[in-house]
Scaffold this active site. Sequence first.
Site, PDB file in Angstrom:
ATOM      1  CG  ASP A   1      35.254  42.281   5.740  1.00 18.35           C
ATOM      2  OD1 ASP A   1      36.432  42.032   5.397  1.00 18.35           O
ATOM      3  OD2 ASP A   1      34.949  42.707   6.865  1.00 18.35           O
TER       4      ASP A   1
ATOM      5  CB  SER B   1      26.242  15.158   3.714  1.00 20.77           C
ATOM      6  OG  SER B   1      26.947  16.280   4.178  1.00 20.77           O
TER       7      SER B   1
ATOM      8  CG  HIS C   1      34.621  16.096   6.741  1.00 23.00           C
ATOM      9  ND1 HIS C   1      35.271  16.175   5.523  1.00 23.00           N
ATOM     10  CD2 HIS C   1      33.398  16.653   6.547  1.00 23.00           C
ATOM     11  CE1 HIS C   1      34.463  16.748   4.641  1.00 23.00           C
ATOM     12  NE2 HIS C   1      33.328  17.041   5.234  1.00 23.00           N
TER      13      HIS C   1
ATOM     14  CB  CYS D   1      33.014  14.106   3.075  1.00 28.22           C
ATOM     15  SG  CYS D   1      32.379  15.498   2.108  1.00 28.22           S
TER      16      CYS D   1
ATOM     17  CB  THR E   1      33.485  25.717   1.067  1.00 24.16           C
ATOM     18  OG1 THR E   1      32.416  25.092   0.329  1.00 24.16           O
ATOM     19  CG2 THR E   1      32.897  26.707   2.057  1.00 24.16           C
TER      20      THR E   1
ATOM     21  CB  SER F   1      24.824  20.835   6.294  1.00 24.46           C
ATOM     22  OG  SER F   1      25.923  20.005   6.009  1.00 24.46           O
TER      23      SER F   1
ATOM     24  CD  GLU G   1      30.625  14.416  -1.912  1.00 22.27           C
ATOM     25  OE1 GLU G   1      29.626  15.087  -2.212  1.00 22.27           O
ATOM     26  OE2 GLU G   1      30.990  14.231  -0.724  1.00 22.27           O
TER      27      GLU G   1
ATOM     28  CE  LYS H   1      29.380  27.215  13.961  1.00 20.55           C
ATOM     29  NZ  LYS H   1      29.013  28.027  15.141  1.00 20.55           N
TER      30      LYS H   1
ATOM     31  CG  ASN I   1      34.871  20.183   1.315  1.00 25.49           C
ATOM     32  OD1 ASN I   1      35.515  19.193   1.622  1.00 25.49           O
ATOM     33  ND2 ASN I   1      33.562  20.237   1.438  1.00 25.49           N
TER      34      ASN I   1
END
Length: 445
Positions: free
Chosen positions: A31, A364, A244, A120, A163, A211, A83, A253, A328
Amino acid sequence: MTAVGIDAMEIWTGKLKLDLAETFAAEKGEDPEKYTKGLGLFASSFPDAHEDIVTMGANAAHRLMERKGLTPADIGRIDVATESAFDNSKPVSTYIAGCLEQVYEEDFHHANKGERKFACIAGTQSLDDAYNWIRAGRNRGRSALVVATDTALYARGDPGEATQGAGAVAMLVTEDPDLVELSTEQGYGSADETDFLKPNQQFPSVDGKRSMQVYLARMREALEDFESVAGDTHPDDFAFIPYHTPFPGMVRKAGLLGYRHMIRCTEVEDELADEIGRQPREEEFDDREAYEEAIRGYMDDLKSTDQYREWYAEVVEPTLSISREVGNWYTGSVHIARAAALQYAAEEDRDVTGDRLLVGSYGSGAQAEIHAETIQEGWREEVDALNVDEQIRNRYDISFEEYEQVHDRHNHDKSIELAAFTEPDGEFVFAGRGAMDERTYDYVE
Protein backbone atom coordinates in the site's frame (compact mmCIF):
# COMPACT_ATOMS: atom_id res chain seq x y z
CA MET A 1 29.68 39.58 22.51
CA THR A 2 29.76 39.33 18.71
CA ALA A 3 27.21 36.94 17.24
CA VAL A 4 28.52 33.76 15.60
CA GLY A 5 26.40 31.51 13.44
CA ILE A 6 25.41 30.40 9.96
CA ASP A 7 25.81 33.22 7.47
CA ALA A 8 24.51 31.27 4.45
CA MET A 9 23.76 27.76 3.27
CA GLU A 10 23.38 25.90 0.01
CA ILE A 11 21.81 22.53 -0.75
CA TRP A 12 22.62 19.97 -3.45
CA THR A 13 20.30 17.03 -3.89
CA GLY A 14 21.14 13.87 -5.79
CA LYS A 15 19.84 14.19 -9.33
CA LEU A 16 17.74 11.02 -9.38
CA LYS A 17 14.30 10.47 -7.88
CA LEU A 18 12.66 7.24 -6.77
CA ASP A 19 8.90 7.72 -6.35
CA LEU A 20 7.90 5.68 -3.32
CA ALA A 21 4.17 5.49 -4.03
CA GLU A 22 4.20 4.99 -7.79
CA THR A 23 7.42 2.98 -8.24
CA PHE A 24 8.70 1.48 -5.00
CA ALA A 25 5.39 0.46 -3.42
CA ALA A 26 4.10 -0.92 -6.71
CA GLU A 27 7.17 -3.14 -7.13
CA LYS A 28 6.91 -4.33 -3.52
CA GLY A 29 3.16 -4.99 -3.82
CA GLU A 30 2.48 -2.74 -0.84
CA ASP A 31 0.00 0.00 0.00
CA PRO A 32 1.56 3.35 -0.99
CA GLU A 33 0.23 4.86 2.24
CA LYS A 34 2.71 2.69 4.16
CA TYR A 35 5.28 5.19 2.89
CA THR A 36 3.35 8.40 2.30
CA LYS A 37 1.41 8.34 5.58
CA GLY A 38 3.30 5.87 7.78
CA LEU A 39 6.83 7.06 7.08
CA GLY A 40 5.70 10.43 5.77
CA LEU A 41 7.84 10.12 2.63
CA PHE A 42 6.93 10.64 -1.02
CA ALA A 43 10.26 10.16 -2.77
CA SER A 44 13.97 9.50 -2.30
CA SER A 45 16.92 11.24 -3.93
CA PHE A 46 19.87 9.27 -5.30
CA PRO A 47 23.19 10.29 -6.82
CA ASP A 48 23.55 9.82 -10.56
CA ALA A 49 26.39 7.67 -11.92
CA HIS A 50 28.79 10.64 -11.92
CA GLU A 51 27.81 11.83 -8.41
CA ASP A 52 28.97 10.87 -4.92
CA ILE A 53 29.48 12.49 -1.53
CA VAL A 54 32.44 14.51 -2.83
CA THR A 55 30.70 15.93 -5.90
CA MET A 56 27.53 16.78 -3.98
CA GLY A 57 29.51 18.44 -1.20
CA ALA A 58 31.81 20.29 -3.58
CA ASN A 59 28.92 21.50 -5.73
CA ALA A 60 27.03 22.83 -2.71
CA ALA A 61 30.19 24.51 -1.40
CA HIS A 62 31.03 26.01 -4.81
CA ARG A 63 27.56 27.47 -5.20
CA LEU A 64 27.82 28.93 -1.69
CA MET A 65 31.22 30.51 -2.29
CA GLU A 66 30.17 31.95 -5.65
CA ARG A 67 26.98 33.44 -4.27
CA LYS A 68 28.81 35.03 -1.33
CA GLY A 69 31.73 36.25 -3.46
CA LEU A 70 34.32 34.22 -1.54
CA THR A 71 37.73 32.90 -2.51
CA PRO A 72 39.84 30.21 -0.78
CA ALA A 73 41.68 32.95 1.14
CA ASP A 74 38.41 33.73 2.95
CA ILE A 75 38.08 30.18 4.29
CA GLY A 76 40.14 29.15 7.32
CA ARG A 77 38.76 25.67 7.83
CA ILE A 78 36.77 23.06 5.93
CA ASP A 79 34.94 20.50 8.03
CA VAL A 80 33.08 17.67 6.34
CA ALA A 81 30.54 15.61 8.25
CA THR A 82 29.65 12.26 6.74
CA GLU A 83 28.97 8.66 7.60
CA SER A 84 29.41 7.62 3.96
CA ALA A 85 33.19 8.03 3.69
CA PHE A 86 35.14 5.67 1.44
CA ASP A 87 38.63 6.12 2.94
CA ASN A 88 39.74 5.33 6.49
CA SER A 89 42.60 7.83 6.37
CA LYS A 90 42.20 10.61 3.81
CA PRO A 91 39.29 12.90 4.77
CA VAL A 92 36.55 13.88 2.35
CA SER A 93 37.37 17.54 3.04
CA THR A 94 40.66 17.18 1.13
CA TYR A 95 38.82 15.84 -1.91
CA ILE A 96 36.31 18.71 -1.75
CA ALA A 97 39.10 21.27 -1.40
CA GLY A 98 40.85 19.69 -4.39
CA CYS A 99 37.68 20.02 -6.43
CA LEU A 100 37.25 23.68 -5.52
CA GLU A 101 40.88 24.44 -6.35
CA GLN A 102 40.10 23.49 -9.94
CA VAL A 103 37.88 26.55 -10.30
CA TYR A 104 39.77 29.12 -8.20
CA GLU A 105 43.18 30.64 -8.77
CA GLU A 106 43.96 30.42 -5.05
CA ASP A 107 44.30 27.26 -2.96
CA PHE A 108 43.26 26.07 0.49
CA HIS A 109 46.79 25.20 1.67
CA HIS A 110 46.39 27.30 4.82
CA ALA A 111 42.91 26.05 5.72
CA ASN A 112 42.46 23.44 8.44
CA LYS A 113 40.61 20.42 7.05
CA GLY A 114 38.94 17.54 8.83
CA GLU A 115 36.20 14.95 8.79
CA ARG A 116 33.66 14.43 11.56
CA LYS A 117 32.00 11.10 12.29
CA PHE A 118 29.22 10.48 14.76
CA ALA A 119 26.42 9.15 12.62
CA CYS A 120 23.86 11.84 11.77
CA ILE A 121 24.85 14.35 14.47
CA ALA A 122 28.28 15.01 12.95
CA GLY A 123 27.00 17.95 10.88
CA THR A 124 25.92 19.78 14.03
CA GLN A 125 29.15 18.83 15.78
CA SER A 126 31.05 20.38 12.87
CA LEU A 127 29.05 23.58 13.33
CA ASP A 128 30.02 23.49 17.01
CA ASP A 129 33.71 23.10 16.07
CA ALA A 130 33.51 26.07 13.71
CA TYR A 131 31.67 28.16 16.32
CA ASN A 132 34.29 27.38 18.97
CA TRP A 133 37.16 28.11 16.54
CA ILE A 134 35.78 31.56 15.84
CA ARG A 135 34.90 32.25 19.48
CA ALA A 136 38.47 31.31 20.49
CA GLY A 137 39.81 33.95 18.10
CA ARG A 138 41.81 31.46 16.06
CA ASN A 139 40.11 32.23 12.74
CA ARG A 140 42.19 35.34 11.84
CA GLY A 141 39.10 36.98 10.39
CA ARG A 142 38.33 34.02 8.17
CA SER A 143 35.15 31.94 7.89
CA ALA A 144 34.53 28.23 8.29
CA LEU A 145 32.98 26.02 5.64
CA VAL A 146 30.94 23.13 7.03
CA VAL A 147 29.71 20.47 4.59
CA ALA A 148 27.32 17.68 5.56
CA THR A 149 27.21 15.14 2.74
CA ASP A 150 25.88 11.59 2.64
CA THR A 151 24.51 8.84 0.49
CA ALA A 152 22.21 6.92 2.81
CA LEU A 153 21.90 3.46 1.28
CA TYR A 154 20.47 0.34 2.90
CA ALA A 155 20.82 -3.22 1.71
CA ARG A 156 18.07 -4.06 -0.77
CA GLY A 157 15.16 -5.64 1.03
CA ASP A 158 16.08 -3.99 4.35
CA PRO A 159 13.14 -2.38 6.21
CA GLY A 160 14.96 0.96 6.01
CA GLU A 161 15.26 0.85 2.22
CA ALA A 162 12.38 3.26 1.67
CA THR A 163 14.06 5.95 3.81
CA GLN A 164 17.17 6.21 1.62
CA GLY A 165 18.41 9.53 0.30
CA ALA A 166 21.43 11.44 -0.93
CA GLY A 167 22.47 15.07 -0.82
CA ALA A 168 24.70 17.70 0.71
CA VAL A 169 24.33 20.88 2.73
CA ALA A 170 27.11 23.49 2.77
CA MET A 171 27.07 26.10 5.54
CA LEU A 172 29.24 29.19 6.02
CA VAL A 173 29.95 29.95 9.69
CA THR A 174 30.99 33.53 10.44
CA GLU A 175 30.81 36.41 12.86
CA ASP A 176 27.73 38.63 12.40
CA PRO A 177 25.86 36.00 10.35
CA ASP A 178 23.01 36.80 7.98
CA LEU A 179 20.96 33.63 8.60
CA VAL A 180 20.99 32.43 12.23
CA GLU A 181 23.04 33.04 15.36
CA LEU A 182 23.93 29.89 17.32
CA SER A 183 23.29 29.86 21.06
CA THR A 184 26.12 29.46 23.54
CA GLU A 185 23.89 27.10 25.52
CA GLN A 186 23.74 23.47 24.44
CA GLY A 187 22.27 20.33 25.91
CA TYR A 188 23.43 16.76 25.37
CA GLY A 189 22.01 13.29 25.83
CA SER A 190 24.55 10.57 25.12
CA ALA A 191 24.95 6.85 25.82
CA ASP A 192 26.80 3.82 24.46
CA GLU A 193 24.16 2.26 22.20
CA THR A 194 24.08 -0.18 19.28
CA ASP A 195 20.83 0.95 17.70
CA PHE A 196 22.38 1.59 14.28
CA LEU A 197 25.95 0.87 13.24
CA LYS A 198 28.23 -0.04 10.35
CA PRO A 199 31.10 -2.19 11.63
CA ASN A 200 33.44 -2.07 8.61
CA GLN A 201 30.47 -2.19 6.25
CA GLN A 202 28.70 0.28 4.00
CA PHE A 203 25.10 -0.69 4.71
CA PRO A 204 23.87 -0.25 8.28
CA SER A 205 22.81 -2.88 10.76
CA VAL A 206 19.70 -1.49 12.42
CA ASP A 207 17.47 -2.45 15.32
CA GLY A 208 14.53 -0.35 14.14
CA LYS A 209 12.40 -0.42 17.28
CA ARG A 210 15.40 0.10 19.53
CA SER A 211 16.66 2.94 17.34
CA MET A 212 13.43 4.87 17.75
CA GLN A 213 13.48 4.36 21.53
CA VAL A 214 17.08 5.53 21.77
CA TYR A 215 16.38 8.57 19.56
CA LEU A 216 13.56 9.68 21.85
CA ALA A 217 15.45 8.93 25.07
CA ARG A 218 18.54 10.88 24.04
CA MET A 219 16.41 13.80 22.78
CA ARG A 220 14.64 13.97 26.14
CA GLU A 221 17.97 13.95 27.99
CA ALA A 222 19.39 16.64 25.72
CA LEU A 223 16.35 18.89 26.27
CA GLU A 224 16.64 18.49 30.03
CA ASP A 225 20.35 19.29 29.85
CA PHE A 226 19.68 22.34 27.65
CA GLU A 227 17.14 23.63 30.14
CA SER A 228 19.66 23.24 32.97
CA VAL A 229 21.72 26.04 31.40
CA ALA A 230 19.20 27.98 29.29
CA GLY A 231 16.13 27.83 31.54
CA ASP A 232 12.79 26.12 31.04
CA THR A 233 11.41 25.90 27.53
CA HIS A 234 7.81 26.61 26.52
CA PRO A 235 5.94 25.72 23.30
CA ASP A 236 5.50 29.42 22.53
CA ASP A 237 9.23 30.16 22.76
CA PHE A 238 10.17 28.97 19.27
CA ALA A 239 8.99 29.80 15.77
CA PHE A 240 10.07 26.36 14.52
CA ILE A 241 11.66 23.22 15.93
CA PRO A 242 13.76 21.40 13.31
CA TYR A 243 14.58 17.83 14.31
CA HIS A 244 16.92 15.29 12.80
CA THR A 245 14.61 13.61 10.30
CA PRO A 246 15.43 10.01 9.37
CA PHE A 247 11.81 10.01 8.22
CA PRO A 248 8.96 12.39 9.15
CA GLY A 249 7.10 9.67 11.06
CA MET A 250 9.84 9.66 13.70
CA VAL A 251 9.62 13.42 14.07
CA ARG A 252 5.92 13.08 14.88
CA LYS A 253 6.93 11.05 17.93
CA ALA A 254 9.71 13.47 18.90
CA GLY A 255 7.41 16.47 18.55
CA LEU A 256 4.83 14.92 20.86
CA LEU A 257 7.48 14.03 23.44
CA GLY A 258 8.94 17.52 23.35
CA TYR A 259 5.55 19.19 23.66
CA ARG A 260 4.62 17.05 26.67
CA HIS A 261 7.88 17.98 28.34
CA MET A 262 7.53 21.71 27.64
CA ILE A 263 3.94 22.04 28.91
CA ARG A 264 4.62 20.29 32.22
CA CYS A 265 3.72 22.60 35.13
CA THR A 266 2.57 25.36 32.76
CA GLU A 267 -0.73 27.06 32.00
CA VAL A 268 -1.04 24.80 28.94
CA GLU A 269 -1.15 21.70 31.12
CA ASP A 270 -3.70 23.44 33.34
CA GLU A 271 -5.88 24.33 30.34
CA LEU A 272 -5.82 20.72 29.11
CA ALA A 273 -6.52 19.20 32.53
CA ASP A 274 -10.32 19.26 32.18
CA GLU A 275 -10.05 17.50 28.81
CA ILE A 276 -7.33 14.87 29.34
CA GLY A 277 -6.24 15.25 32.96
CA ARG A 278 -2.83 16.29 34.23
CA GLN A 279 0.40 14.56 33.31
CA PRO A 280 1.16 11.51 35.45
CA ARG A 281 3.91 12.10 38.02
CA GLU A 282 6.25 9.20 38.73
CA GLU A 283 5.96 9.63 42.50
CA GLU A 284 2.26 8.81 42.21
CA PHE A 285 3.00 5.23 41.08
CA ASP A 286 4.33 2.18 42.88
CA ASP A 287 6.54 1.05 40.00
CA ARG A 288 8.13 2.40 36.84
CA GLU A 289 6.12 0.14 34.53
CA ALA A 290 2.80 1.50 35.75
CA TYR A 291 4.07 5.07 35.41
CA GLU A 292 5.25 4.50 31.84
CA GLU A 293 1.92 2.96 30.89
CA ALA A 294 0.13 6.01 32.28
CA ILE A 295 2.45 8.33 30.36
CA ARG A 296 1.71 6.48 27.12
CA GLY A 297 -2.01 6.87 27.75
CA TYR A 298 -1.62 10.58 28.45
CA MET A 299 0.38 11.10 25.26
CA ASP A 300 -2.22 9.25 23.21
CA ASP A 301 -4.79 11.69 24.53
CA LEU A 302 -2.51 14.70 24.16
CA LYS A 303 -1.83 14.17 20.45
CA SER A 304 -5.58 14.34 19.76
CA THR A 305 -6.07 17.76 21.38
CA ASP A 306 -6.59 20.86 19.28
CA GLN A 307 -3.82 22.68 21.16
CA TYR A 308 -1.21 20.10 20.26
CA ARG A 309 -2.37 19.64 16.67
CA GLU A 310 -2.28 23.40 16.03
CA TRP A 311 1.15 23.77 17.63
CA TYR A 312 2.61 20.87 15.64
CA ALA A 313 1.15 22.17 12.37
CA GLU A 314 2.72 25.59 12.94
CA VAL A 315 6.06 24.75 14.59
CA VAL A 316 7.15 21.27 13.42
CA GLU A 317 5.26 20.29 10.26
CA PRO A 318 6.83 23.07 8.12
CA THR A 319 10.31 21.62 8.80
CA LEU A 320 9.49 18.40 6.95
CA SER A 321 8.65 19.57 3.43
CA ILE A 322 12.09 18.94 1.90
CA SER A 323 12.69 15.65 3.70
CA ARG A 324 9.39 14.27 2.42
CA GLU A 325 10.76 14.58 -1.12
CA VAL A 326 14.39 13.50 -0.66
CA GLY A 327 14.55 10.97 2.19
CA ASN A 328 17.23 10.68 4.86
CA TRP A 329 20.45 12.62 4.32
CA TYR A 330 22.06 11.45 7.56
CA THR A 331 24.34 14.36 8.60
CA GLY A 332 22.38 16.84 6.49
CA SER A 333 18.88 15.93 7.63
CA VAL A 334 18.46 18.40 10.49
CA HIS A 335 19.95 21.14 8.34
CA ILE A 336 17.45 20.69 5.51
CA ALA A 337 14.77 20.79 8.22
CA ARG A 338 16.02 24.26 9.18
CA ALA A 339 15.98 25.32 5.54
CA ALA A 340 12.45 24.00 5.05
CA ALA A 341 11.19 25.93 8.07
CA LEU A 342 12.66 29.22 6.87
CA GLN A 343 11.38 28.60 3.33
CA TYR A 344 7.91 28.16 4.79
CA ALA A 345 8.22 31.43 6.72
CA ALA A 346 9.21 33.21 3.50
CA GLU A 347 6.35 31.67 1.54
CA GLU A 348 3.90 32.72 4.25
CA ASP A 349 5.45 36.21 4.26
CA ARG A 350 6.16 35.96 7.98
CA ASP A 351 8.73 38.27 9.48
CA VAL A 352 10.61 35.91 11.79
CA THR A 353 13.63 38.15 12.37
CA GLY A 354 14.60 37.81 16.01
CA ASP A 355 12.51 34.68 16.48
CA ARG A 356 14.18 31.52 17.69
CA LEU A 357 14.57 27.96 16.50
CA LEU A 358 15.12 25.01 18.81
CA VAL A 359 17.29 22.57 16.87
CA GLY A 360 17.27 18.89 17.82
CA SER A 361 20.17 16.91 16.31
CA TYR A 362 20.76 13.21 16.76
CA GLY A 363 23.29 10.55 15.84
CA SER A 364 22.95 6.83 16.45
CA GLY A 365 25.41 5.22 18.77
CA ALA A 366 24.06 7.51 20.38
CA GLN A 367 23.92 11.24 21.06
CA ALA A 368 21.44 14.08 20.80
CA GLU A 369 22.18 17.80 20.99
CA ILE A 370 19.73 20.62 21.60
CA HIS A 371 20.66 24.23 20.94
CA ALA A 372 18.79 27.41 20.05
CA GLU A 373 19.27 29.66 17.03
CA THR A 374 18.14 33.27 16.61
CA ILE A 375 17.00 34.24 13.11
CA GLN A 376 18.95 37.20 11.74
CA GLU A 377 17.90 40.16 9.63
CA GLY A 378 19.31 38.76 6.38
CA TRP A 379 17.44 35.45 6.58
CA ARG A 380 14.91 36.25 3.86
CA GLU A 381 17.53 37.08 1.23
CA GLU A 382 19.50 33.95 2.09
CA VAL A 383 16.45 31.69 1.89
CA ASP A 384 15.27 33.25 -1.37
CA ALA A 385 18.64 32.38 -2.90
CA LEU A 386 18.12 28.64 -2.36
CA ASN A 387 17.03 26.67 -5.42
CA VAL A 388 16.38 23.33 -3.73
CA ASP A 389 12.75 23.26 -4.91
CA GLU A 390 13.92 23.63 -8.50
CA GLN A 391 16.44 20.83 -8.01
CA ILE A 392 13.73 18.56 -6.59
CA ARG A 393 11.42 19.27 -9.54
CA ASN A 394 14.16 18.62 -12.10
CA ARG A 395 15.30 15.22 -10.86
CA TYR A 396 15.25 12.28 -13.27
CA ASP A 397 12.48 9.88 -12.22
CA ILE A 398 13.99 6.38 -12.27
CA SER A 399 12.17 3.09 -12.76
CA PHE A 400 12.63 0.28 -10.24
CA GLU A 401 15.05 -1.50 -12.58
CA GLU A 402 17.07 1.70 -12.90
CA TYR A 403 16.98 2.07 -9.12
CA GLU A 404 18.59 -1.35 -8.74
CA GLN A 405 21.30 -0.35 -11.22
CA VAL A 406 21.94 2.90 -9.34
CA HIS A 407 22.05 1.06 -6.02
CA ASP A 408 24.64 -1.34 -7.42
CA ARG A 409 26.63 1.54 -8.89
CA HIS A 410 27.04 3.10 -5.45
CA ASN A 411 27.65 -0.17 -3.62
CA HIS A 412 31.30 -0.05 -2.52
CA ASP A 413 31.59 -3.83 -2.88
CA LYS A 414 30.65 -3.77 -6.54
CA SER A 415 32.24 -2.30 -9.65
CA ILE A 416 29.37 -1.42 -11.95
CA GLU A 417 29.61 0.73 -15.05
CA LEU A 418 26.49 2.79 -15.57
CA ALA A 419 25.79 5.59 -18.02
CA ALA A 420 24.57 8.79 -16.38
CA PHE A 421 20.86 9.56 -16.61
CA THR A 422 21.45 13.32 -16.52
CA GLU A 423 23.89 15.64 -18.27
CA PRO A 424 26.33 17.43 -15.95
CA ASP A 425 26.44 21.18 -16.43
CA GLY A 426 28.65 23.54 -14.43
CA GLU A 427 29.43 20.99 -11.72
CA PHE A 428 32.01 18.60 -10.34
CA VAL A 429 31.77 14.96 -11.44
CA PHE A 430 33.41 11.69 -10.49
CA ALA A 431 35.99 10.96 -13.20
CA GLY A 432 37.49 7.60 -12.21
CA ARG A 433 40.28 6.21 -10.06
CA GLY A 434 43.97 6.99 -9.89
CA ALA A 435 47.06 4.85 -9.48
CA MET A 436 46.50 4.33 -5.73
CA ASP A 437 42.77 3.65 -6.22
CA GLU A 438 41.98 7.20 -5.14
CA ARG A 439 38.85 8.78 -6.56
CA THR A 440 39.39 11.56 -9.10
CA TYR A 441 37.14 14.46 -10.05
CA ASP A 442 36.69 16.95 -12.88
CA TYR A 443 34.74 20.16 -13.27
CA VAL A 444 32.36 20.07 -16.24
CA GLU A 445 31.44 23.41 -17.77
